[in-house]
Write a protein that holds these residues in place. Structure first.
Motif, PDB file in Angstrom:
ATOM      1  N   GLY A   1       4.962   0.347   4.509  1.00 56.21           N
ATOM      2  CA  GLY A   1       6.015   1.237   4.041  1.00 56.21           C
ATOM      3  C   GLY A   1       7.065   0.537   3.212  1.00 56.21           C
ATOM      4  O   GLY A   1       6.796  -0.393   2.437  1.00 56.21           O
ATOM      5  N   LEU A   2       8.319   0.975   3.400  1.00 54.96           N
ATOM      6  CA  LEU A   2       9.428   0.441   2.615  1.00 54.96           C
ATOM      7  C   LEU A   2       9.673  -1.025   2.905  1.00 54.96           C
ATOM      8  O   LEU A   2      10.092  -1.780   2.021  1.00 54.96           O
ATOM      9  CB  LEU A   2      10.698   1.250   2.902  1.00 54.96           C
ATOM     10  CG  LEU A   2      10.762   2.655   2.320  1.00 54.96           C
ATOM     11  CD1 LEU A   2      12.036   3.349   2.747  1.00 54.96           C
ATOM     12  CD2 LEU A   2      10.687   2.594   0.791  1.00 54.96           C
ATOM     13  N   LEU A   3       9.419  -1.441   4.154  1.00 57.16           N
ATOM     14  CA  LEU A   3       9.643  -2.842   4.488  1.00 57.16           C
ATOM     15  C   LEU A   3       8.706  -3.739   3.703  1.00 57.16           C
ATOM     16  O   LEU A   3       9.113  -4.795   3.201  1.00 57.16           O
ATOM     17  CB  LEU A   3       9.447  -3.050   5.995  1.00 57.16           C
ATOM     18  CG  LEU A   3       9.829  -4.433   6.538  1.00 57.16           C
ATOM     19  CD1 LEU A   3      11.247  -4.792   6.134  1.00 57.16           C
ATOM     20  CD2 LEU A   3       9.673  -4.464   8.049  1.00 57.16           C
ATOM     21  N   ARG A   4       7.456  -3.335   3.574  1.00 52.82           N
ATOM     22  CA  ARG A   4       6.519  -4.132   2.770  1.00 52.82           C
ATOM     23  C   ARG A   4       6.931  -4.143   1.299  1.00 52.82           C
ATOM     24  O   ARG A   4       6.857  -5.189   0.638  1.00 52.82           O
ATOM     25  CB  ARG A   4       5.102  -3.586   2.919  1.00 52.82           C
ATOM     26  CG  ARG A   4       4.096  -4.269   2.008  1.00 52.82           C
ATOM     27  CD  ARG A   4       2.700  -3.731   2.204  1.00 52.82           C
ATOM     28  NE  ARG A   4       2.132  -4.147   3.479  1.00 52.82           N
ATOM     29  CZ  ARG A   4       0.895  -3.842   3.883  1.00 52.82           C
ATOM     30  NH1 ARG A   4       0.121  -3.095   3.110  1.00 52.82           N
ATOM     31  NH2 ARG A   4       0.454  -4.262   5.050  1.00 52.82           N
TER      32      ARG A   4
ATOM     33  N   ALA B   1       7.007 -17.997   1.980  1.00 52.99           N
ATOM     34  CA  ALA B   1       6.046 -18.067   3.081  1.00 52.99           C
ATOM     35  C   ALA B   1       6.279 -16.930   4.083  1.00 52.99           C
ATOM     36  O   ALA B   1       5.319 -16.297   4.545  1.00 52.99           O
ATOM     37  CB  ALA B   1       6.162 -19.424   3.775  1.00 52.99           C
ATOM     38  N   VAL B   2       7.528 -16.684   4.410  1.00 53.27           N
ATOM     39  CA  VAL B   2       7.831 -15.609   5.366  1.00 53.27           C
ATOM     40  C   VAL B   2       7.430 -14.253   4.800  1.00 53.27           C
ATOM     41  O   VAL B   2       6.858 -13.414   5.503  1.00 53.27           O
ATOM     42  CB  VAL B   2       9.335 -15.629   5.718  1.00 53.27           C
ATOM     43  CG1 VAL B   2       9.713 -14.390   6.525  1.00 53.27           C
ATOM     44  CG2 VAL B   2       9.670 -16.887   6.508  1.00 53.27           C
ATOM     45  N   CYS B   3       7.712 -14.019   3.526  1.00 54.10           N
ATOM     46  CA  CYS B   3       7.376 -12.728   2.906  1.00 54.10           C
ATOM     47  C   CYS B   3       5.864 -12.496   2.881  1.00 54.10           C
ATOM     48  O   CYS B   3       5.394 -11.393   3.142  1.00 54.10           O
ATOM     49  CB  CYS B   3       7.946 -12.654   1.494  1.00 54.10           C
ATOM     50  SG  CYS B   3       9.741 -12.523   1.425  1.00 54.10           S
TER      51      CYS B   3
ATOM     52  N   ILE C   1      11.300  -9.176  -2.719  1.00 53.73           N
ATOM     53  CA  ILE C   1      11.905 -10.461  -2.378  1.00 53.73           C
ATOM     54  C   ILE C   1      10.985 -11.601  -2.784  1.00 53.73           C
ATOM     55  O   ILE C   1      11.429 -12.617  -3.341  1.00 53.73           O
ATOM     56  CB  ILE C   1      12.204 -10.522  -0.867  1.00 53.73           C
ATOM     57  CG1 ILE C   1      13.259  -9.473  -0.493  1.00 53.73           C
ATOM     58  CG2 ILE C   1      12.696 -11.910  -0.477  1.00 53.73           C
ATOM     59  CD1 ILE C   1      13.453  -9.321   0.996  1.00 53.73           C
ATOM     60  N   LEU C   2       9.695 -11.437  -2.514  1.00 54.09           N
ATOM     61  CA  LEU C   2       8.732 -12.467  -2.892  1.00 54.09           C
ATOM     62  C   LEU C   2       8.711 -12.670  -4.403  1.00 54.09           C
ATOM     63  O   LEU C   2       8.688 -13.809  -4.895  1.00 54.09           O
ATOM     64  CB  LEU C   2       7.341 -12.085  -2.392  1.00 54.09           C
ATOM     65  CG  LEU C   2       6.187 -13.025  -2.763  1.00 54.09           C
ATOM     66  CD1 LEU C   2       6.434 -14.415  -2.190  1.00 54.09           C
ATOM     67  CD2 LEU C   2       4.860 -12.462  -2.271  1.00 54.09           C
ATOM     68  N   LEU C   3       8.738 -11.571  -5.147  1.00 55.82           N
ATOM     69  CA  LEU C   3       8.751 -11.672  -6.607  1.00 55.82           C
ATOM     70  C   LEU C   3      10.008 -12.394  -7.091  1.00 55.82           C
ATOM     71  O   LEU C   3       9.953 -13.256  -7.983  1.00 55.82           O
ATOM     72  CB  LEU C   3       8.669 -10.270  -7.215  1.00 55.82           C
ATOM     73  CG  LEU C   3       8.652 -10.186  -8.748  1.00 55.82           C
ATOM     74  CD1 LEU C   3       7.454 -10.937  -9.309  1.00 55.82           C
ATOM     75  CD2 LEU C   3       8.628  -8.734  -9.199  1.00 55.82           C
ATOM     76  N   GLY C   4      11.164 -12.047  -6.487  1.00 58.13           N
ATOM     77  CA  GLY C   4      12.400 -12.716  -6.862  1.00 58.13           C
ATOM     78  C   GLY C   4      12.392 -14.193  -6.516  1.00 58.13           C
ATOM     79  O   GLY C   4      12.850 -15.032  -7.305  1.00 58.13           O
TER      80      GLY C   4
END
Length: 404
Positions: A173-176, A162-164, A182-185
């Protein structure tokens, strides 16, 4: 199976070493500290879950299946560390961050206590190293313990998803890119690890045998999910310095022609002869040394050389900035020749600042170094003709004109 799990733990733990390479700085940064804690705990989960580790722990304690609550407790600690990392990564008022961190730690601390108590109350005398979840799926207290650790981990992963998703809409950028990894993991963890575990346990309750989902499918899915999450956490933090060092290495090499020309007159301290110096540090030493050499050569600047080459370049259709770089390269080459031959400085008046000394960073010096290798636009020198190869450098790539 143990070897694969240990390799995953090794890769997982190595990433924390990369982030914790400067302990003093890392200890003062909550984000770095929480990232390292989450990654280390994730690596410990893999170590504890390996059948070889479980057997060793059971033998050392003399308690059959003692490795189970140890692994489940470590997984809860990892889930908590992930939430703490997300809280620190998100940031905000210090009191709010502190309050959320304490709440997360309290909730998962109670969960670990419940897991230990339930294991102590259960009758689990038969040692199971790979299929404990399904073997004891119907055993009182063990059943509740298995469900608790799965639910605790599921809650952390769903919050992470949810946070991602929410935060990914606000950043770029890199943060996205890191959030997407992270979301995929997290999704792979939920679907590939937790859902298969739930399915195998529920199948046992209904009298079916789908143990292969828990013993064969879930472990590699958990390993891959953890590696994707760690890559997502590390990408925004490690990639920028890696790119900076890569660019620094390129600029260091591009400055070689200029450094070769002026190194004989540089009085800057010699850099430490260490092969492990990072490219940025090497580039900084080279910049300082070149600037020092330019100051030393300033008295030898012949402005007549510069003006003649500049005028020739302008007549040849060069832009003002290109003409200026060509003229400065010619004047610098002539000054280096005079200094090497121990000639008297030319009788010229006035002061002049090279373009490379008016801009920050190595970009100006790189332009000057490139100008030394451009095709000549003509040859002039003080008091007569000078061979183009020594006094008239090539012209740099087009840029906007700069005023000294």
């Amino acid at each position: 199976m143990s070897l694969v799990v240990y390799l995953a733990a090794l890769v997982f733990g190595t990433t924390s070493v990369l982030l914790f390479r400067r302990p003093r700085t890392a200890m003062r940064n909550p984000l770095t500290l929480s990232t390292c804690a989450a990654i280390v705990l994730g690596a410990l989960v893999f170590v504890c879950a390996a059948p070889a580790t479980l057997a060793t722990v059971n033998d050392l304690t003399g308690v059959p299946n003692f490795g189970a609550p140890l692994t489940y407790g470590m997984l809860c600690a990892y889930s908590c560390a992930v939430l703490v990392l997300l809280i620190n990564w998100r940031g905000g008022p210090r009191e709010r961050v502190r309050r959320l961190v304490l709440r997360s730690m309290a909730a998962y601390g109670l969960l670990v206590v419940a897991i230990v108590v339930l294991f102590a109350l259960a009758d689990a005398r038969t040692e199971r190293l790979t299929d404990l979840d399904t073997y004891y799926a119907g055993t009182p207290f063990m059943r509740e313990m298995i469900l608790l650790y799965l639910l605790g981990h599921t809650a952390a992963m769903l919050v992470m998803c949810a946070v991602c998703v929410k935060w990914g809409r606000e950043v770029g950028g890199l943060l996205r890119a890191g959030l997407r990894l992270i979301l995929l993991g997290a999704l792979l963890d939920v679907l590939g690890f937790q859902l298969t575990k739930y399915t195998a346990v529920v199948a046992r309750w209904s009298g079916h045998d789908l143990d292969f989902l828990s013993t064969t499918v879930a472990p590699p899915m958990a390993s891959l999910a953890a590696l994707l999450c760690s890559a997502g956490f590390l990408l925004p933090r490690l990639l920028p310095p890696v790119v900076a060092h890569w660019r620094g290495l390129g600029d260091y090499r591009r400055l070689e022609p200029l450094w070769t020309l002026v190194r004989s007159v540089s009085t800057a301290p010699k850099p430490p002869a260490a092969w492990w110096q990072l490219p940025q540090a090497r580039l900084q030493w080279r910049e300082v040394s070149i600037h020092d050499a330019l100051l030393t050569l300033a008295p030898y600047f012949d402005h007549r050389v510069r003006e003649r080459v500049r005028d020739t370049a302008l007549r040849a259709g060069r832009s003002p900035h290109e003409a200026r770089l060509a003229a400065e390269a010619a004047m610098l080459t002539d000054a280096a020749r005079r200094a090497a031959a121990r000639e008297e400085p030319p009788e010229t008046t006035g002061s002049y600042r090279l373009h490379a000394t008016t801009v920050s960073g190595p970009s100006g010096l790189v332009e000057l170094a490139r100008a030394l290798h451009r095709p000549p636009v003509g040859g002039t020198a003080s008091g007569g003709a000078v061979p183009p190869s020594t006094t008239t450098p090539p012209v740099a790539e087009p840029e906007e004109p700069h005023v000294a």
